[in-house]
Design a protein around this motif. Sequence first.
Motif, mmCIF file in Angstrom:
data_model
loop_
_atom_site.group_PDB
_atom_site.id
_atom_site.type_symbol
_atom_site.label_atom_id
_atom_site.label_comp_id
_atom_site.label_asym_id
_atom_site.label_seq_id
_atom_site.Cartn_x
_atom_site.Cartn_y
_atom_site.Cartn_z
ATOM 1 N N HIS A 1 55.280 78.963 -23.722
ATOM 2 C CA HIS A 1 55.199 78.171 -24.953
ATOM 3 C C HIS A 1 53.781 77.690 -25.230
ATOM 4 O O HIS A 1 53.371 77.598 -26.390
ATOM 5 C CB HIS A 1 56.181 76.999 -24.888
ATOM 6 C CG HIS A 1 57.584 77.413 -25.182
ATOM 7 N ND1 HIS A 1 58.571 77.437 -24.239
ATOM 8 C CD2 HIS A 1 58.152 77.874 -26.328
ATOM 9 C CE1 HIS A 1 59.696 77.883 -24.787
ATOM 10 N NE2 HIS A 1 59.470 78.152 -26.044
ATOM 11 N N ARG B 1 52.118 78.510 -28.756
ATOM 12 C CA ARG B 1 51.884 77.437 -29.711
ATOM 13 C C ARG B 1 50.485 76.833 -29.638
ATOM 14 O O ARG B 1 50.043 76.216 -30.610
ATOM 15 C CB ARG B 1 52.946 76.341 -29.555
ATOM 16 C CG ARG B 1 54.311 76.867 -29.977
ATOM 17 C CD ARG B 1 55.352 75.793 -30.098
ATOM 18 N NE ARG B 1 55.038 74.787 -31.073
ATOM 19 C CZ ARG B 1 55.679 73.635 -31.160
ATOM 20 N NH1 ARG B 1 56.670 73.358 -30.336
ATOM 21 N NH2 ARG B 1 55.351 72.747 -32.065
ATOM 22 N N TYR C 1 61.080 68.130 -24.916
ATOM 23 C CA TYR C 1 60.766 69.146 -25.907
ATOM 24 C C TYR C 1 60.142 68.389 -27.067
ATOM 25 O O TYR C 1 60.053 67.160 -27.048
ATOM 26 C CB TYR C 1 62.046 69.901 -26.322
ATOM 27 C CG TYR C 1 63.005 69.001 -27.035
ATOM 28 C CD1 TYR C 1 63.856 68.166 -26.332
ATOM 29 C CD2 TYR C 1 63.012 68.912 -28.425
ATOM 30 C CE1 TYR C 1 64.691 67.277 -26.983
ATOM 31 C CE2 TYR C 1 63.846 68.036 -29.077
ATOM 32 C CZ TYR C 1 64.678 67.220 -28.345
ATOM 33 O OH TYR C 1 65.483 66.322 -28.991
ATOM 34 N N ASP C 2 59.752 69.109 -28.105
ATOM 35 C CA ASP C 2 58.922 68.499 -29.141
ATOM 36 C C ASP C 2 59.783 68.092 -30.341
ATOM 37 O O ASP C 2 59.805 68.772 -31.359
ATOM 38 C CB ASP C 2 57.838 69.498 -29.547
ATOM 39 C CG ASP C 2 56.698 68.809 -30.271
ATOM 40 O OD1 ASP C 2 56.902 67.674 -30.735
ATOM 41 O OD2 ASP C 2 55.626 69.400 -30.358
ATOM 42 N N LEU D 1 59.211 78.187 -32.405
ATOM 43 C CA LEU D 1 58.882 78.050 -30.989
ATOM 44 C C LEU D 1 59.356 76.715 -30.432
ATOM 45 O O LEU D 1 59.771 76.622 -29.280
ATOM 46 C CB LEU D 1 57.378 78.227 -30.782
ATOM 47 C CG LEU D 1 56.896 79.669 -30.971
ATOM 48 C CD1 LEU D 1 55.391 79.707 -31.144
ATOM 49 C CD2 LEU D 1 57.295 80.512 -29.773
ATOM 50 N N ALA D 2 59.315 75.682 -31.248
ATOM 51 C CA ALA D 2 59.800 74.379 -30.778
ATOM 52 C C ALA D 2 61.307 74.410 -30.535
ATOM 53 O O ALA D 2 61.812 73.772 -29.607
ATOM 54 C CB ALA D 2 59.431 73.280 -31.780
ATOM 55 N N GLU E 1 62.995 77.150 -29.699
ATOM 56 C CA GLU E 1 63.083 77.901 -28.435
ATOM 57 C C GLU E 1 62.948 76.954 -27.247
ATOM 58 O O GLU E 1 63.751 76.975 -26.310
ATOM 59 C CB GLU E 1 61.902 78.885 -28.365
ATOM 60 C CG GLU E 1 62.251 80.327 -28.483
ATOM 61 C CD GLU E 1 61.037 81.192 -28.163
ATOM 62 O OE1 GLU E 1 60.178 80.828 -27.329
ATOM 63 O OE2 GLU E 1 60.937 82.264 -28.785
ATOM 64 N N GLU E 2 61.918 76.152 -27.300
ATOM 65 C CA GLU E 2 61.647 75.222 -26.199
ATOM 66 C C GLU E 2 62.819 74.258 -26.008
ATOM 67 O O GLU E 2 63.215 73.953 -24.881
ATOM 68 C CB GLU E 2 60.367 74.452 -26.526
ATOM 69 C CG GLU E 2 59.834 73.633 -25.401
ATOM 70 C CD GLU E 2 58.924 72.529 -25.927
ATOM 71 O OE1 GLU E 2 58.937 72.228 -27.143
ATOM 72 O OE2 GLU E 2 58.211 71.953 -25.102
ATOM 73 N N PHE F 1 65.656 75.935 -24.263
ATOM 74 C CA PHE F 1 65.400 76.054 -22.831
ATOM 75 C C PHE F 1 65.489 74.706 -22.135
ATOM 76 O O PHE F 1 65.924 74.622 -20.980
ATOM 77 C CB PHE F 1 64.057 76.738 -22.572
ATOM 78 C CG PHE F 1 64.208 78.217 -22.607
ATOM 79 C CD1 PHE F 1 64.039 78.918 -23.780
ATOM 80 C CD2 PHE F 1 64.624 78.910 -21.481
ATOM 81 C CE1 PHE F 1 64.242 80.285 -23.841
ATOM 82 C CE2 PHE F 1 64.832 80.278 -21.520
ATOM 83 C CZ PHE F 1 64.640 80.968 -22.704
ATOM 84 N N TYR G 1 69.111 74.262 -21.555
ATOM 85 C CA TYR G 1 69.551 75.171 -20.490
ATOM 86 C C TYR G 1 69.162 74.630 -19.110
ATOM 87 O O TYR G 1 69.972 74.585 -18.181
ATOM 88 C CB TYR G 1 68.932 76.552 -20.757
ATOM 89 C CG TYR G 1 68.909 77.490 -19.581
ATOM 90 C CD1 TYR G 1 70.081 78.080 -19.122
ATOM 91 C CD2 TYR G 1 67.714 77.789 -18.925
ATOM 92 C CE1 TYR G 1 70.057 78.953 -18.035
ATOM 93 C CE2 TYR G 1 67.682 78.656 -17.850
ATOM 94 C CZ TYR G 1 68.850 79.238 -17.402
ATOM 95 O OH TYR G 1 68.810 80.089 -16.333
ATOM 96 N N ALA H 1 63.017 86.978 -28.310
ATOM 97 C CA ALA H 1 63.513 87.676 -27.131
ATOM 98 C C ALA H 1 63.892 86.676 -26.054
ATOM 99 O O ALA H 1 64.842 86.886 -25.300
ATOM 100 C CB ALA H 1 62.442 88.640 -26.610
ATOM 101 N N ALA H 2 63.168 85.566 -25.989
ATOM 102 C CA ALA H 2 63.471 84.572 -24.960
ATOM 103 C C ALA H 2 64.862 83.992 -25.180
ATOM 104 O O ALA H 2 65.646 83.850 -24.238
ATOM 105 C CB ALA H 2 62.412 83.466 -24.971
ATOM 106 N N GLY I 1 67.551 86.204 -24.237
ATOM 107 C CA GLY I 1 67.733 86.274 -22.787
ATOM 108 C C GLY I 1 68.598 85.164 -22.215
ATOM 109 O O GLY I 1 68.942 85.176 -21.037
ATOM 110 N N LEU I 2 68.940 84.192 -23.022
ATOM 111 C CA LEU I 2 69.754 83.056 -22.562
ATOM 112 C C LEU I 2 71.229 83.443 -22.583
ATOM 113 O O LEU I 2 71.906 83.252 -23.593
ATOM 114 C CB LEU I 2 69.531 81.854 -23.485
ATOM 115 C CG LEU I 2 68.317 80.979 -23.215
ATOM 116 C CD1 LEU I 2 68.208 79.898 -24.275
ATOM 117 C CD2 LEU I 2 68.422 80.335 -21.835
#
Lengths: 430, 430, 430, 430
Positions: B227, B231, C190-191, C216-217, C219-220, C223, C226, C397-398, C401-402
């Motif tokens: 990340h 970013r 996370y953001d 992207l945030a 995504e983060e 995760f 997770y 893709a990330a 993958g989850l």
Amino acid sequence: MAPRRYSDPVHRIITLDREEPSDRLLMALIDAPEVQRLRRIRQLGLAFVAFQGAEHSRFAHSLGVMHTMTLALDALQRSGVALEAEVRLCARAAALLHDLGHGPFSHVMEKVLGQRHEDWTARILLSPETAVHRILAAHEPTLPERLAHLMAGAFQPRFVAQLVASQLDCDRFDYLLRDSLMTGVSYGCYDLPWILNALAVDAATGQLIVRARGVLAVEEYLFARYHMFRRVYFHHALRAAENMLVAMFRRAVALAAAGSLVFRLPESAMDKLLTTRPLTPLEYLSLDDADVLFHIKQWQREPDPTLSDLARRFLERRLFKSLDVSDLAPEQRADLRAAIADALLAHGLAPECYLLEDDAGDVPYFGPYAPDAPDRRIVVEEGRANPRLREISEVSAAVAGLRPYRLHRLCFPEEARAAAQQAHQRLAQT
Amino acid sequence: MAPRRYSDPVHRIITLDREEPSDRLLMALIDAPEVQRLRRIRQLGLAFVAFQGAEHSRFAHSLGVMHTMTLALDALQRSGVALEAEVRLCARAAALLHDLGHGPFSHVMEKVLGQRHEDWTARILLSPETAVHRILAAHEPTLPERLAHLMAGAFQPRFVAQLVASQLDCDRFDYLLRDSLMTGVSYGCYDLPWILNALAVDAATGQLIVRARGVLAVEEYLFARYHMFRRVYFHHALRAAENMLVAMFRRAVALAAAGSLVFRLPESAMDKLLTTRPLTPLEYLSLDDADVLFHIKQWQREPDPTLSDLARRFLERRLFKSLDVSDLAPEQRADLRAAIADALLAHGLAPECYLLEDDAGDVPYFGPYAPDAPDRRIVVEEGRANPRLREISEVSAAVAGLRPYRLHRLCFPEEARAAAQQAHQRLAQT
Amino acid sequence: MAPRRYSDPVHRIITLDREEPSDRLLMALIDAPEVQRLRRIRQLGLAFVAFQGAEHSRFAHSLGVMHTMTLALDALQRSGVALEAEVRLCARAAALLHDLGHGPFSHVMEKVLGQRHEDWTARILLSPETAVHRILAAHEPTLPERLAHLMAGAFQPRFVAQLVASQLDCDRFDYLLRDSLMTGVSYGCYDLPWILNALAVDAATGQLIVRARGVLAVEEYLFARYHMFRRVYFHHALRAAENMLVAMFRRAVALAAAGSLVFRLPESAMDKLLTTRPLTPLEYLSLDDADVLFHIKQWQREPDPTLSDLARRFLERRLFKSLDVSDLAPEQRADLRAAIADALLAHGLAPECYLLEDDAGDVPYFGPYAPDAPDRRIVVEEGRANPRLREISEVSAAVAGLRPYRLHRLCFPEEARAAAQQAHQRLAQT
Amino acid sequence: MAPRRYSDPVHRIITLDREEPSDRLLMALIDAPEVQRLRRIRQLGLAFVAFQGAEHSRFAHSLGVMHTMTLALDALQRSGVALEAEVRLCARAAALLHDLGHGPFSHVMEKVLGQRHEDWTARILLSPETAVHRILAAHEPTLPERLAHLMAGAFQPRFVAQLVASQLDCDRFDYLLRDSLMTGVSYGCYDLPWILNALAVDAATGQLIVRARGVLAVEEYLFARYHMFRRVYFHHALRAAENMLVAMFRRAVALAAAGSLVFRLPESAMDKLLTTRPLTPLEYLSLDDADVLFHIKQWQREPDPTLSDLARRFLERRLFKSLDVSDLAPEQRADLRAAIADALLAHGLAPECYLLEDDAGDVPYFGPYAPDAPDRRIVVEEGRANPRLREISEVSAAVAGLRPYRLHRLCFPEEARAAAQQAHQRLAQT
């Protein structure tokens, strides 16, 4: 249109609305070269020699002050204070621009330049040559002047001037949090949201006041500032580096006057500065940390052994040692200075360049120490049933205990350390 | 004697013992001019144009890596790994010195200089002219060479080399936390103490492994790094500024070759760099961010309109715009480039200096993508009853999902923005 | 009048305006006994056995969700989404009240009670006996029903229902940050501000979408969730304690059915629960963590040796051990269970009470795994020139993958540990 | 064997080595039921009514004190202080066990029980019935007694006793950071690592001293504690809830004496407590927050209208209002009390149960206020050349400004608020 966002280590996100007229003006100001220049000026001058994280710029701080001002005005408006849009804009613009006049390494060069950064800020605002001036004047012709007045404290409503510059202002709100985070120390922390939520305006006088619920948070803020001064801003290594920088510049000026300074870029702003000719605002604005560092790097190769030696010591961080002589009487200090001077001479080092006096002091809170400056005092409510307005040191014994102080130190190279310590111990025992 | 302490925004306090021989050696290295120089090199290059807090230096990072290495070795020793004092010292010194070879603005100048910072680090370590070399060699004559080998990965025990440089090394441990804090984003956070406490060494191979209890923390760390790249390190404004800087230097080199570059300090390291003559290690070490900034400031007044224009845009942060063209086919990109070139020419701007290609990519985790580089893989225990060693992407579907990627962007001035967007939309619809 | 302020470890200050009608309604709801009861229900159930800081209550979380909802709606409104005042109020009230139906120790008792907390929430909202119902109905008679619909996902506009309950909702926004802080781990960070600033509404469908700048945030954030599940919510000690609690209740219910449970307060809600009679909403609401703890404390002195033994083990934190058997085939698991049962019997412990199956699993992101539930999917913009709406796992893709996963564990007392490990190792080798 | 790890919101990871004998003893102590019981006692009593995050337990704090003690001893040993292994163990065990004697809701029940928690701690340590006693005595028969002496301050070396209990002890080190984090306020922050690194032992007296470099950090710590008392521990809502709890218990005791308390579990510890019979250590240890909460919940249905009313107000958080009467003269307070009593009677509420006096005060620093208790004073070095030992308030004007204070408040139900405010305003004007 998506708002413009600044990611910030202190405030996380600072947002400006691309469609709102005042925000658009603020964005234009941020994009002006004079504000962008602040990216190249370190907020804490040479503090990085003592706190390796303290590399942050005046630019980040200036955005932070603007943001804190927005938060403060929002809080006041939420609690019922009326505010004209134009006044709100002035307050936010002043917060953003209040540090325009800082020279290289912030406060350090003021001693060399002999002019306060506040004066430069005013000159830059008022000079038609600057982009900042043109942007403001295009918005409203009297705006540059109004902002200069606001920063000087001459503004109505008074609480706005106080939020710009007082003992409880947005400048301090931001710098305590920022400098604390960047230096890795915790003493600058205090409860900003709680203070903001306790701000109010006294209807009778138009002055900023703090509700009773906020008094302890303001106490804590004053102690945060006191501790930051004692442990960070007056750190002995930082002060030694600053004194070395000033000594280097004085030496370079003397050499230039004698025609024996080799490195110079003719007619550059630095050249004028070293030959003590007055700078125009644009010349002044052309200077930043990089110029000073670059010149010091060149000075390593000057034929003058003092200047080249000082430059090398500075760049390699072989800083002068610092000795606190606050506890010595004047004649004892003279004795000590003499002993150090002897040791320096024995190493071939001229005392006038290698024995530096460092005199640092602060008034942590002016209340009782400036009774004739009402706008500088922090006024709080006492009691909740029939709240009365009081100056904070009358209400808080802790604040009343915050007295002015001065630190006196001598700075000199490692070579004189043993002699200095011996002399100091001898004198301290008498 | 009181330990020496460094206050740090990430690790709070980094302590070195003035009476312990290895700590004394590390202190001498920190005080060497080559390490002090890293104070004048920004860790994240030009990232400050996008993240105003990202002004931190390579010096702060280098201390942080040394500290993280100390923590990692302490954890391994606590869990029973034997470590000779001399190996421990090598590991800590390598961690401190691994970034010695960075040029101005860290990675940016590598493209201009055409030499990797790792090679410069080795040259500096091995050159008898540097203080770092002399200090190491005085401690033990083969030490400079051993450190160079260690940094290159040729070292026994292998786990030490891996802690210095691998996909799970102390460099990354520090930079993720530091860059995350300074940029004001949270994505670089991960659970360092938990990873350190899960590190172990495989007795059979001498390689670093991660106990089963640490696998999820390593997963998290890999995503933190992923990340941060997406970013922060590949932020479009940062990349645009870097490309502008490279374009400016290429222009200056071309002008110098043609004899028409006006500003230069004869025989300075910058002069040699601009005339593409090789630099000695000491010359290389004389360069830092201030030189580059100072030269760009002078270039604002160059007679060449391209160089002076680029310099002014850069300093006033009128950055090039960035267009992501990853989704276009090669011939579509050519079309787009042609459309932008036309627009630039219509504004009198030469496409070869004003239309820049930005090609950025990363392999978030090499495991399946570099099967022949065993020391780069992260090996973890699977299962607690009969733990088996596995490469992490075999155990974690999430890590297996971390695929290499590339971003292709075009960078160009505001003047060509409208034309570029129109062409892009037209092409994207086909 | 000064706003009401809640000091919060996650959000610092949560403010409500005493003069604004919706804020006044929210304050009345917060003051209702059903919401105050949430102070006596731990947010993370028994997580404190594994993370000693995890003592925070559902009340703190509920205020946090309300606050996060306010921030999300503010962000959407700032970016131009129109929102009726009444819809805004519904969203904030639903956020505050969404956890009303939690029983003692949050999710733990659901297994014992056999009813989902969401159903209880709806019953409480709709029951005219509750203060919450009366306050809402006094404001607007259909409000209780509208909120129940909103929480069930049947609400227009759709994006509001999604902010209340979806894979990108204010519940998760708050609990990740809060649970992360309280457990002392970092994986839940996370953001949030960045996600909030990237939220938007698709005009065509009324659904919540995420602008390209926020992908992207998100995504983060996925995760973060997770990792929180893997490392916190499914922690083996926490799950062992939960299974012990359920086993204890089942034993108590069996004893009560047989007429041999000694301690009981006749006609109390606990009595009805233990005799499996249905509870009214008011009876259900009378239960909290203290009842469960108090009963377990009394059960230490029950004549039934199993119940008293389980109670003492629980209170003294002599937790069952956990063995991960995910890697075993069904017949291997049967073998292992048999071996553990033998060991338990040899210690006089009945396997039906002392050998517990723990089956935990999660779908970190439903996108590809629930293609028929469009409102559960996270929809993002791809590309900036001609943004298209895509389901996030098609873009990242990330995220793709989850994958869903399940953990199978056996829990049993220390007494059977050696036998279980031996059997496991034997089986794992075959 | 992998160390045992506790994840902690304040200290992140607390580690104990399963192979090191003292760590093994500490682990056995942590696992003892008397220490595990502290998980069911809230560190800040009823503070959660004012700060919803303040749900943390004495257990988390006790581990934190043990950890901080380990850090402090490590720092002292690193700086050259010799320490026998057995003394080190005593210090860490005392830190872990110092709060064993706390009753339900920590300090609250002391008023009801009439015995200090320190006395209970000593009784628990010395009672052969407790697991803690048996574990300690098995290690070394005199250990329980030595720890009791250590906690009482009678121990050599003196600095160890001071680290256990003084004005600069590990208890305070932990609770300021922990309570600050959990309440969501920042005032409890101070620079712990810096203080630890400045600790030393005076060779002449064996007392703990602070090096000159740590004086400002200790100043900051004293102000952190002062602000936590003022803004958190003495928060009006928290104090009102505590006074209500005490009033409820007094009422229940009176009803029990009159034979008219309906709910009771015969021969339980609570029963003995309510009938003012002495408790054995084991009976005392059987009490925790859940017992108190459970009883209050039952009391909602007591026939006595006062007890049931108080219980309902408490559980629904309809807290008494608080009026600060510190500024009133004794006869004015009597007037005010009379006015409130009248208002209560008019609502059918008995003043002896509904008009509560709250008397709270603290000595932020005892130095000048307890000149005869040398071990309680904080002794620091002054000056660096010839450091002299001084009591800190002689060196720091800020600390000298920290004076003892008392707050006097009246607490009463909402029903009497208007009357109370009127009377207060009337009296305040005279």
